[in-house]
Enzyme design. Structure first.
Site, PDB file in Angstrom:
ATOM      1  N   TYR A  54       0.848  -1.187   0.000  1.00 46.58           N
ATOM      2  CA  TYR A  54       0.000   0.000   0.000  1.00 46.58           C
ATOM      3  C   TYR A  54       0.884   1.237   0.000  1.00 46.58           C
ATOM      4  O   TYR A  54       1.584   1.534   0.972  1.00 46.58           O
ATOM      5  CB  TYR A  54      -0.917   0.022   1.220  1.00 46.58           C
ATOM      6  CG  TYR A  54      -2.055  -0.982   1.189  1.00 46.58           C
ATOM      7  CD1 TYR A  54      -2.377  -1.702   0.043  1.00 46.58           C
ATOM      8  CD2 TYR A  54      -2.820  -1.209   2.334  1.00 46.58           C
ATOM      9  CE1 TYR A  54      -3.413  -2.617   0.034  1.00 46.58           C
ATOM     10  CE2 TYR A  54      -3.870  -2.126   2.327  1.00 46.58           C
ATOM     11  CZ  TYR A  54      -4.150  -2.826   1.174  1.00 46.58           C
ATOM     12  OH  TYR A  54      -5.190  -3.735   1.170  1.00 46.58           O
ATOM     13  N   GLN A 176      -9.982 -12.787   3.641  1.00 48.25           N
ATOM     14  CA  GLN A 176     -10.364 -11.429   3.234  1.00 48.25           C
ATOM     15  C   GLN A 176     -10.691 -11.441   1.742  1.00 48.25           C
ATOM     16  O   GLN A 176      -9.830 -11.239   0.901  1.00 48.25           O
ATOM     17  CB  GLN A 176      -9.224 -10.449   3.531  1.00 48.25           C
ATOM     18  CG  GLN A 176      -9.603  -9.004   3.307  1.00 48.25           C
ATOM     19  CD  GLN A 176      -8.456  -8.057   3.587  1.00 48.25           C
ATOM     20  OE1 GLN A 176      -8.163  -7.189   2.761  1.00 48.25           O
ATOM     21  NE2 GLN A 176      -7.789  -8.198   4.723  1.00 48.25           N
TER      22      GLN A 176
END
Length: 334
Positions: A54, A176
């Site tokens: 990220y 997830q």
């Protein structure tokens, strides 16, 4: 929002909303990230999610500084697998990369352990057994506490469980996946598989990358939106005519109910008994406030029927849609 949900087969207790930090270090600067984090903690969120890639590691660095003073109060999750730079070996789920990248994540996070390490995406080039054996060493070495999977097909989750059993280490405790009211495909196999293996499920992007927030109603494209800045993922997934049209109907139902559309979208995910919680990734404090409302939405039979009428169980708003990031594997053709 008391952390009271057991994370799969583990003894960890987490909040029903997990704070996603994908925008931290990019569209959300550190000052605003600190404000969002403080409000999330005030609301009782103790589960924080980031990833090594990220914003080239900036998210991990910011998250590390934010949690430093209360590290033992936080369940901290990060990920590995996506490419980090141009080196062809700095990606995937090989032993070489996991053994290199996990210590680098720990350094960026400023901590001595990762509570949950997600396998961010599948790596078809690396045997699953190799990946699990590397995870075994990382778990036994105390660098990670638990394993998670993300963007994995149900059969690969089952194989990972089998290899974990063989290695005598804890199976994945959390999954997830990508899941929202416009994309219900994981209801077919992945969710039942996770339920069978007692794997918690915390979906990401419950707002369909913002499409279910109502911000794209009509022909409007807000200047600060992901679509306006030509974000690759929203343009190749949810920012399509069929999805936008379906979202209009769901947003209209939410507004008729007097519920914030963003809260309604998350409430849809939370209402699934095979789902444990949801990842809320706000870019602004205002967005977080809307997301927090989701836990108080009372989901009704009428709500379920309204969504079902737009996108049936197990279906996608776009007929025959295949995400280009995750192509079909069942018909290889050179």
């Amino acid at each position: 929002m008391t952390p009271s949900l057991r994370l799969g087969r583990s003894g960890l207790l987490v909040s029903p909303l997990c704070l996603g930090t994908m925008t931290f270090g990019a569209r959300t600067d550190e000052r605003d990230a600190a404000i969002i984090y403080a409000r999330a903690r005030e609301a009782g969120i103790n589960f924080i999610d980031t990833a090594d890639t990220y914003n080239s590691g900036k998210s991990e660095e910011i998250v590390g500084r934010l949690v430093a003073s209360e590290r033992d109060e936080i369940v901290l999750a990060t990920k590995a697998s996506n490419p980090f730079g141009n080196n062809p070996n700095h990606r995937g789920l090989s032993r070489a990369w996991l053994m290199t990248e996990v210590p680098r994540s720990l350094k960026r996070l400023g901590t001595d352990r990762i509570d949950v390490l997600y396998l961010h995406k599948e790596d078809p080039l690396t045997p699953l057994e190799e990946t699990v054996r590397a995870l075994e060493d990382l778990v036994r070495g105390g660098l990670i506490r638990y394993i998670g999977v993300s963007n994995h097909k149900a059969w690969r989750v089952a194989e990972i469980v089998r290899y974990c059993d063989q290695a005598n280490i804890t199976r994945p405790v959390v999954c997830q996946p990508y899941y929202h009211a416009l994309n219900r495909t994981i209801e077919v196999e992945l969710l039942p598989a996770c339920a069978a293996y007692d794997i918690a499920v915390f979906p990401y992007s419950p707002l369909a990358r913002g499409v279910l927030s109502g911000k794209y109603s009509g022909s409007s494209v807000p200047a600060d939106s992901r679509a306006a800045v030509s974000d690759k993922r929203i343009l190749e997934t949810d920012f399509q005519p069929e999805s936008l049209a379906a979202a209009e109907k769901i947003v209209a139902h939410a507004k008729a109910r007097g519920v914030n559309p963003s809260a309604f979208a998350i409430a849809f995910v939370l209402a699934n008994p095979m789902v444990t919680g949801a990842i809320a990734g706000p870019r602004t404090l205002e967005q977080l406030e809307a997301y927090l409302e989701a836990v108080d939405v009372v989901w009704t039979a009428e709500d379920e029927a309204a969504v079902e009428a737009v996108v049936p169980a197990g279906a996608h708003a776009i007929p025959h849609y295949v995400d280009p990031q995750y192509p079909v594997e069942g018909r290889p053709f050179a």
